[in-house]
Design a protein around this motif. Structure first.
Motif, PDB file in Angstrom:
ATOM      1  N   ILE A   1       0.462  -0.923  -0.129  1.00 42.21           N
ATOM      2  CA  ILE A   1       0.281   0.150  -0.136  1.00 42.21           C
ATOM      3  C   ILE A   1       1.518   1.223   0.205  1.00 42.21           C
ATOM      4  N   ARG A   2       1.706   1.632   0.643  1.00 41.64           N
ATOM      5  CA  ARG A   2       2.989   2.385   0.303  1.00 41.64           C
ATOM      6  C   ARG A   2       3.490   2.592  -0.581  1.00 41.64           C
ATOM      7  N   ALA A   3       3.482   1.066  -1.745  1.00 38.50           N
ATOM      8  CA  ALA A   3       4.367   1.738  -2.951  1.00 38.50           C
ATOM      9  C   ALA A   3       3.797   3.080  -3.176  1.00 38.50           C
ATOM     10  N   ALA A   4       4.512   3.821  -4.383  1.00 35.06           N
ATOM     11  CA  ALA A   4       3.973   4.738  -5.058  1.00 35.06           C
ATOM     12  C   ALA A   4       2.953   4.051  -6.178  1.00 35.06           C
ATOM     13  N   ARG A   5       1.754   5.199  -7.204  1.00 32.44           N
ATOM     14  CA  ARG A   5       1.396   3.865  -8.016  1.00 32.44           C
ATOM     15  C   ARG A   5       2.580   4.199  -8.894  1.00 32.44           C
ATOM     16  N   PRO A   6       2.871   3.439 -10.237  1.00 30.40           N
ATOM     17  CA  PRO A   6       2.874   3.867 -11.305  1.00 30.40           C
ATOM     18  C   PRO A   6       2.878   4.924 -11.994  1.00 30.40           C
ATOM     19  N   GLU A   7       2.533   5.929 -12.484  1.00 28.91           N
ATOM     20  CA  GLU A   7       1.760   7.129 -12.790  1.00 28.91           C
ATOM     21  C   GLU A   7       2.737   8.547 -11.339  1.00 28.91           C
ATOM     22  N   HIS A   8       2.964   7.911 -10.953  1.00 27.87           N
ATOM     23  CA  HIS A   8       3.680   8.682  -9.945  1.00 27.87           C
ATOM     24  C   HIS A   8       5.674   8.184  -9.690  1.00 27.87           C
ATOM     25  N   ALA A   9       5.658   6.985  -9.991  1.00 25.54           N
ATOM     26  CA  ALA A   9       6.834   6.070  -9.056  1.00 25.54           C
ATOM     27  C   ALA A   9       7.538   6.107 -10.623  1.00 25.54           C
ATOM     28  N   GLU A  10       7.283   6.065 -11.934  1.00 20.68           N
ATOM     29  CA  GLU A  10       7.670   5.481 -12.847  1.00 20.68           C
ATOM     30  C   GLU A  10       8.583   7.183 -13.349  1.00 20.68           C
ATOM     31  N   PRO A  11       7.948   7.999 -13.188  1.00 22.70           N
ATOM     32  CA  PRO A  11       9.100   9.723 -13.650  1.00 22.70           C
ATOM     33  C   PRO A  11      10.056  10.054 -12.733  1.00 22.70           C
ATOM     34  N   LEU A  12       9.972   9.172 -11.320  1.00 25.71           N
ATOM     35  CA  LEU A  12      10.819   9.446  -9.870  1.00 25.71           C
ATOM     36  C   LEU A  12      11.461   8.699 -10.913  1.00 25.71           C
ATOM     37  N   TYR A  13      11.491   7.805 -10.923  1.00 23.60           N
ATOM     38  CA  TYR A  13      12.243   6.802 -11.009  1.00 23.60           C
ATOM     39  C   TYR A  13      13.411   6.870 -12.425  1.00 23.60           C
ATOM     40  N   GLN A  14      13.022   7.408 -13.871  1.00 24.65           N
ATOM     41  CA  GLN A  14      13.528   8.277 -14.940  1.00 24.65           C
ATOM     42  C   GLN A  14      14.157   9.987 -14.495  1.00 24.65           C
ATOM     43  N   ASN A  15      14.033  10.655 -12.931  1.00 34.26           N
ATOM     44  CA  ASN A  15      14.473  11.427 -13.323  1.00 34.26           C
ATOM     45  C   ASN A  15      15.595  11.186 -12.259  1.00 34.26           C
ATOM     46  N   PHE A  16      15.411   9.753 -11.374  1.00 35.31           N
ATOM     47  CA  PHE A  16      16.552   9.390 -10.551  1.00 35.31           C
ATOM     48  C   PHE A  16      17.695   8.844 -11.317  1.00 35.31           C
ATOM     49  N   LEU A  17      17.575   8.432 -12.627  1.00 33.26           N
ATOM     50  CA  LEU A  17      18.504   7.427 -13.470  1.00 33.26           C
ATOM     51  C   LEU A  17      18.930   9.099 -14.404  1.00 33.26           C
ATOM     52  N   GLN A  18      18.276  10.361 -14.287  1.00 37.02           N
ATOM     53  CA  GLN A  18      18.887  10.828 -15.020  1.00 37.02           C
ATOM     54  C   GLN A  18      19.636  11.895 -14.291  1.00 37.02           C
ATOM     55  N   LEU A  19      19.533  11.584 -13.117  1.00 31.79           N
ATOM     56  CA  LEU A  19      20.765  13.250 -12.113  1.00 31.79           C
ATOM     57  C   LEU A  19      21.584  11.527 -11.778  1.00 31.79           C
ATOM     58  N   LEU A  20      21.854  10.340 -11.551  1.00 31.39           N
ATOM     59  CA  LEU A  20      22.885   9.739 -11.116  1.00 31.39           C
ATOM     60  C   LEU A  20      23.800   9.319 -12.919  1.00 31.39           C
ATOM     61  N   GLU A  21      23.291   9.764 -14.396  1.00 28.84           N
ATOM     62  CA  GLU A  21      24.341   8.810 -14.427  1.00 28.84           C
ATOM     63  C   GLU A  21      24.400  11.437 -14.929  1.00 28.84           C
ATOM     64  N   ASN A  22      24.380  12.270 -14.866  1.00 29.67           N
ATOM     65  CA  ASN A  22      24.192  13.367 -14.704  1.00 29.67           C
ATOM     66  C   ASN A  22      25.708  13.444 -13.363  1.00 29.67           C
ATOM     67  N   LEU A  23      25.204  13.384 -12.211  1.00 35.87           N
ATOM     68  CA  LEU A  23      26.355  13.195 -11.739  1.00 35.87           C
ATOM     69  C   LEU A  23      27.668  12.141 -11.749  1.00 35.87           C
ATOM     70  N   THR A  24      27.368  11.046 -12.313  1.00 33.33           N
ATOM     71  CA  THR A  24      28.244  10.029 -12.543  1.00 33.33           C
ATOM     72  C   THR A  24      29.319  10.101 -13.290  1.00 33.33           C
ATOM     73  N   ASN A  25      28.246  11.154 -14.964  1.00 38.29           N
ATOM     74  CA  ASN A  25      29.528  11.268 -15.917  1.00 38.29           C
ATOM     75  C   ASN A  25      29.388   9.962 -16.029  1.00 38.29           C
ATOM     76  N   THR A  26      28.583   8.759 -16.453  1.00 35.41           N
ATOM     77  CA  THR A  26      28.512   7.783 -17.002  1.00 35.41           C
ATOM     78  C   THR A  26      27.145   6.735 -17.080  1.00 35.41           C
ATOM     79  N   GLU A  27      26.896   6.317 -18.014  1.00 31.08           N
ATOM     80  CA  GLU A  27      25.846   5.929 -18.638  1.00 31.08           C
ATOM     81  C   GLU A  27      25.115   4.502 -17.147  1.00 31.08           C
ATOM     82  N   VAL A  28      24.017   4.996 -16.983  1.00 33.56           N
ATOM     83  CA  VAL A  28      23.422   3.891 -15.722  1.00 33.56           C
ATOM     84  C   VAL A  28      22.539   2.631 -16.861  1.00 33.56           C
ATOM     85  N   LYS A  29      23.221   1.532 -16.698  1.00 30.02           N
ATOM     86  CA  LYS A  29      22.442   0.519 -17.197  1.00 30.02           C
ATOM     87  C   LYS A  29      20.599  -0.165 -16.319  1.00 30.02           C
ATOM     88  N   ARG A  30      20.202  -0.629 -16.696  1.00 27.00           N
ATOM     89  CA  ARG A  30      19.225  -0.679 -16.493  1.00 27.00           C
ATOM     90  C   ARG A  30      17.580  -1.833 -16.545  1.00 27.00           C
TER      91      ARG A  30
END
Length: 150
Positions: free
Chosen positions: A94-123
């Motif tokens: 019940i505490r897990a976010a619905r996909p419409e909220h979770a997926e954009p946040l997940y994609q943002n997290f991936l992009q932030l990681l790539e920007n901060l580490t200067n490396t391709e993030v596999k997924r």
């Protein structure tokens, strides 16, 4: 947001029996997103991962960061990190976010990681049925929760 971070000598994700992505030495990160999580949580966690020192160097067994060892990242979405087992034997999500909220946040997290580490993030693929293989190096496994910043 919750992260389960594992230092690995290799890891891979298969979808429908086919290799989707893989890494050698680096971090395998499982990401769970709650309904209350925001871009601030994703930013804090991405910054933490970019700087976290989980690898050995000549001074200590856990002292070097990802960049120092030319490590790779494999990130997998996993809503089950928010399972509640308080009642009964069947976990509640019940505490897990619905996909419409979770997926954009997940994609943002991936992009932030790539920007901060200067490396391709596999997924993996958000919401897919995935099979994950890994060799945990150490073992080193760390739990990080943006709602409980210890």
């Amino acid at each position: 947001m919750r992260l389960l971070v594992q230092r690995v000598s290799q890891a891979s994700v298969h979808i429908h029996g086919q290799l989707h992505d893989h890494i050698q030495r680096g971090l395998l990160i499982f990401v769970g997103i709650e309904a209350v999580d925001t871009l601030e949580d994703a930013t804090w966690l991405a910054s933490k991962i970019a700087k976290i020192r989980l690898f050995p160097d000549d001074q200590a067994p856990i002292n070097a960061d990802l960049a120092a060892v030319n490590g790779q990242l494999l990130v997998i979405s996993q809503f089950t990190l928010h399972a509640s087992t308080r009642k009964g034997n069947r976990p509640s999500f019940i505490r897990a976010a619905r996909p419409e909220h979770a997926e954009p946040l997940y994609q943002n997290f991936l992009q932030l990681l790539e920007n901060l580490t200067n490396t391709e993030v596999k997924r993996g693929v958000f919401g897919a049925d995935m099979q994950i293989s890994l060799i945990n190096d150490g073992p080193v496994t760390i739990w990080i929760d943006s709602q409980n910043r210890e």
